[in-house]
Design a protein around this motif. Sequence first.
Motif, short mmCIF file in Angstrom:
data_model
loop_
_atom_site.label_atom_id
_atom_site.label_comp_id
_atom_site.label_asym_id
_atom_site.label_seq_id
_atom_site.Cartn_x
_atom_site.Cartn_y
_atom_site.Cartn_z
N GLN B 44 0.83 -1.20 0.00
CA GLN B 44 0.00 0.00 0.00
C GLN B 44 0.86 1.25 0.00
O GLN B 44 1.71 1.44 0.86
N MET B 45 0.62 2.11 -0.94
CA MET B 45 1.33 3.39 -1.04
C MET B 45 0.75 4.35 0.00
O MET B 45 -0.46 4.54 0.07
N ILE B 46 1.64 4.94 0.77
CA ILE B 46 1.22 5.84 1.84
C ILE B 46 1.89 7.19 1.63
O ILE B 46 3.10 7.27 1.41
N LEU B 47 1.09 8.24 1.70
CA LEU B 47 1.65 9.58 1.55
C LEU B 47 2.54 9.91 2.74
O LEU B 47 2.13 9.76 3.89
N VAL B 48 3.75 10.36 2.46
CA VAL B 48 4.69 10.75 3.52
C VAL B 48 4.66 12.25 3.73
O VAL B 48 4.54 12.74 4.86
N ILE B 49 4.74 12.98 2.62
CA ILE B 49 4.84 14.43 2.73
C ILE B 49 4.53 15.06 1.39
O ILE B 49 4.71 14.41 0.35
N ARG B 50 4.06 16.28 1.38
CA ARG B 50 3.79 16.97 0.12
C ARG B 50 4.23 18.43 0.23
O ARG B 50 4.32 18.98 1.31
N GLN B 51 4.46 19.02 -0.94
CA GLN B 51 4.97 20.38 -1.01
C GLN B 51 4.26 21.12 -2.13
O GLN B 51 4.17 20.60 -3.24
N GLU B 52 3.74 22.30 -1.82
CA GLU B 52 3.19 23.15 -2.87
C GLU B 52 4.31 23.99 -3.45
O GLU B 52 5.09 24.57 -2.70
N ALA B 53 4.38 24.10 -4.76
CA ALA B 53 5.49 24.79 -5.41
C ALA B 53 5.54 26.27 -5.06
O ALA B 53 6.61 26.88 -5.05
N TYR B 54 4.38 26.85 -4.76
CA TYR B 54 4.36 28.29 -4.48
C TYR B 54 4.83 28.62 -3.06
O TYR B 54 5.03 29.77 -2.72
N LYS B 55 4.99 27.59 -2.25
CA LYS B 55 5.47 27.81 -0.88
C LYS B 55 6.98 27.68 -0.82
O LYS B 55 7.54 26.67 -1.26
N GLU B 61 7.17 16.79 8.32
CA GLU B 61 6.20 15.92 9.00
C GLU B 61 6.98 15.04 9.96
O GLU B 61 7.50 14.00 9.59
N ASN B 62 7.05 15.49 11.20
CA ASN B 62 7.78 14.73 12.22
C ASN B 62 9.23 14.49 11.79
O ASN B 62 9.98 15.44 11.60
N ARG B 63 9.62 13.23 11.59
CA ARG B 63 11.02 12.93 11.23
C ARG B 63 11.31 13.14 9.75
O ARG B 63 12.46 12.97 9.30
N PHE B 64 10.29 13.45 8.98
CA PHE B 64 10.45 13.59 7.54
C PHE B 64 10.43 15.07 7.15
O PHE B 64 9.56 15.83 7.59
N SER B 65 11.38 15.47 6.33
CA SER B 65 11.40 16.84 5.83
C SER B 65 11.91 16.82 4.40
O SER B 65 12.53 15.85 3.96
N VAL B 66 11.61 17.90 3.70
CA VAL B 66 12.08 17.98 2.31
C VAL B 66 13.00 19.19 2.16
O VAL B 66 12.94 20.14 2.92
N ASN B 67 13.85 19.08 1.16
CA ASN B 67 14.66 20.22 0.72
C ASN B 67 14.19 20.55 -0.69
O ASN B 67 14.56 19.87 -1.66
N PHE B 68 13.34 21.55 -0.79
CA PHE B 68 12.73 21.91 -2.07
C PHE B 68 13.51 23.07 -2.67
O PHE B 68 13.55 24.17 -2.10
N GLN B 69 14.15 22.80 -3.79
CA GLN B 69 14.93 23.80 -4.50
C GLN B 69 14.24 24.03 -5.85
O GLN B 69 14.50 23.30 -6.82
N LYS B 70 13.36 25.02 -5.91
CA LYS B 70 12.53 25.19 -7.09
C LYS B 70 13.36 25.52 -8.33
O LYS B 70 13.10 25.00 -9.41
N ALA B 71 14.31 26.39 -8.19
CA ALA B 71 15.11 26.77 -9.36
C ALA B 71 15.88 25.57 -9.90
O ALA B 71 16.04 25.41 -11.12
N ALA B 72 16.35 24.74 -9.02
CA ALA B 72 17.10 23.55 -9.43
C ALA B 72 16.19 22.39 -9.75
O ALA B 72 16.66 21.33 -10.21
N LYS B 73 14.88 22.54 -9.51
CA LYS B 73 13.90 21.46 -9.73
C LYS B 73 14.32 20.21 -8.99
O LYS B 73 14.40 19.10 -9.56
N SER B 74 14.59 20.41 -7.71
CA SER B 74 15.02 19.31 -6.86
C SER B 74 14.10 19.22 -5.65
O SER B 74 13.69 20.25 -5.09
#
Lengths: 115, 119
Positions: B44-55, B61-74
């Motif tokens: 079963q696929m479970i959502l971990v985290i999501r990111q809106e591009a405009y933010k 989310e607790n122990r999970f975090s993202v590094n969103f680099q919009k210019a680098a599309k990463s």
Amino acid sequence: GAGVSQSPSNKVTEKGKDVELRCDPISGHTALYWYRQSLGQGLEFLIYFQGNSAPDKSGLPSDRFSAERTGGSVSTLTIQRTQQEDSAVYLCASSADTNSNQPQHFGDGTRLSIL
Amino acid sequence: AQTVTQSQPEMSVQEAETVTLSCTYDTSESDYYLFWYKQPPSRQMILVIRQEAYKQQNATENRFSVNFQKAAKSFSLKISDSQLGDAAMYFCAYRSGLHASGGSYIPTFGRGTSLIVHP
């Protein structure tokens, strides 16, 4: 239950037979998606429904594949004259609708094995 | 068409340590959403985290975090204090936003990264 339910969990069948896979989405979710996941691969989009209509069937691999949805709820994916390359896990997902940022909620999938 | 690339087929981490899973994507849109899903052996696929591009702020989310680099599309996923239960396939996904012109609302998934957690 509150989640997406798929049946059967596993299906083994002989080449050439027809199979039907069922998906029961979360109540109230108007959008429903079918994906195929082959061993070691990502998710391959097959088809999605908005209500009972399927605006995008572009992912269906061949005319042996078809899907329908009735009553805006349960969907069945039918594979006719199965081939060995059809062996995969078939995942179903639902979301509140397609025009939203809401994530998809997935079922446990049906593992299809063609002998 | 959008593409999502996960360049690490497999990653390993020691329990309690930190691991980062990479994801890059290609798009000409400015309005979109990015997701990380976890798929344990139960399938079963479970959502971990999501990111809106405009933010600009990175989602956590607790122990999970993202590094969103919009210019680098990463869009990398960092798992802190890894636990044995984190062992799974992780999929990165892209979805056009509500205001994307001509965009498809069908999510595009990467091929996944298998995370192994060693005790």
